[in-house]
Design a protein around this motif. Structure first.
Motif, PDB file in Angstrom:
ATOM      1  N   ASP A  70      34.591  35.527  33.118  1.00 38.01           N
ATOM      2  CA  ASP A  70      34.861  36.949  33.323  1.00 38.01           C
ATOM      3  C   ASP A  70      36.326  37.307  33.078  1.00 38.01           C
ATOM      4  N   ASN A  71      37.262  36.528  33.632  1.00 42.59           N
ATOM      5  CA  ASN A  71      38.678  36.874  33.460  1.00 42.59           C
ATOM      6  C   ASN A  71      39.129  36.745  32.016  1.00 42.59           C
ATOM      7  N   GLY A  72      38.646  35.745  31.303  1.00 40.62           N
ATOM      8  CA  GLY A  72      39.000  35.611  29.895  1.00 40.62           C
ATOM      9  C   GLY A  72      38.478  36.774  29.075  1.00 40.62           C
ATOM     10  N   MET A  73      37.240  37.166  29.343  1.00 45.08           N
ATOM     11  CA  MET A  73      36.664  38.299  28.615  1.00 45.08           C
ATOM     12  C   MET A  73      37.355  39.605  28.997  1.00 45.08           C
ATOM     13  N   LYS A  74      37.682  39.767  30.279  1.00 43.45           N
ATOM     14  CA  LYS A  74      38.400  40.967  30.712  1.00 43.45           C
ATOM     15  C   LYS A  74      39.813  40.995  30.137  1.00 43.45           C
ATOM     16  N   GLY A  75      40.417  39.826  29.936  1.00 42.60           N
ATOM     17  CA  GLY A  75      41.736  39.766  29.312  1.00 42.60           C
ATOM     18  C   GLY A  75      41.704  40.295  27.897  1.00 42.60           C
ATOM     19  N   VAL A  76      40.723  39.880  27.118  1.00 46.59           N
ATOM     20  CA  VAL A  76      40.575  40.366  25.741  1.00 46.59           C
ATOM     21  C   VAL A  76      40.315  41.870  25.748  1.00 46.59           C
ATOM     22  N   ALA A  77      39.426  42.325  26.620  1.00 45.06           N
ATOM     23  CA  ALA A  77      39.131  43.760  26.702  1.00 45.06           C
ATOM     24  C   ALA A  77      40.382  44.542  27.093  1.00 45.06           C
ATOM     25  N   THR A  78      41.185  43.994  27.981  1.00 45.89           N
ATOM     26  CA  THR A  78      42.416  44.660  28.404  1.00 45.89           C
ATOM     27  C   THR A  78      43.387  44.788  27.245  1.00 45.89           C
ATOM     28  N   VAL A  79      43.545  43.735  26.456  1.00 46.02           N
ATOM     29  CA  VAL A  79      44.446  43.804  25.298  1.00 46.02           C
ATOM     30  C   VAL A  79      43.972  44.866  24.308  1.00 46.02           C
ATOM     31  N   VAL A  80      42.682  44.888  24.014  1.00 48.28           N
ATOM     32  CA  VAL A  80      42.166  45.898  23.086  1.00 48.28           C
ATOM     33  C   VAL A  80      42.483  47.291  23.616  1.00 48.28           C
TER      34      VAL A  80
END
Length: 144
Positions: free
Chosen positions: A20-30
């Motif tokens: 979850d945190n890795g995927m949320k990190g990518v979403a946050t950068v986008v």
């Protein structure tokens, strides 16, 4: 493809195995790129998720060819699952992973995180989440 679908696909492709945190990190950068007030991403993306994701050379998952061979891991080859849509909805609603800060870049160096990235010095290391290093913009980014 609408913005939600596109974001869910990039989340799965870029960080599907990062929890979850890795995927949320990518979403946050986008979404940081979508909402940045100045610089290259504001000029090119104009606040549009689709323009940010489709910007040439930004995401390996958008490239049909990598290193001269067909890329088997693209957003088109791996449809998203419910978790990817849930994280896309979370990000589109304005949520951010606080540890990412204002990061505009991430990458997996397969080594310790370098202090700057991209290599032009526009980003400084912020945090590492699993395999990805995240980078906040420097003053020089805002001149791009």
């Amino acid at each position: 493809m609408d913005a939600r679908e596109l974001l869910a696909r990039i989340i799965k492709c870029e960080a599907g195995g990062e929890g979850d945190n890795g995927m949320k990190g990518v979403a946050t950068v986008v979404m940081n790129r979508v909402r940045v007030p100045d610089g290259e991403y504001r000029r090119i993306g104009q606040g549009d998720v689709r323009k940010i994701i489709y910007q040439k050379g930004q995401f390996d998952c958008m490239r049909p060819v990598l290193g001269g061979v067909a890329n088997p891991q693209t957003i088109w080859a791996n449809p998203p699952e419910q978790i990817h849509y849930d994280i896309a909805d979370w990000a589109l609603a304005g949520n951010r992973l606080f540890t990412i800060g204002s990061s505009l870049w991430y990458f997996n160096p397969f080594a310790p995180c370098p202090y700057t990235f991209p290599y032009n010095g526009n980003g400084r290391f912020q945090v590492k989440i699993l395999k990805h290093c995240y980078y906040n913009p420097t003053a020089s980014y805002f001149e791009t």
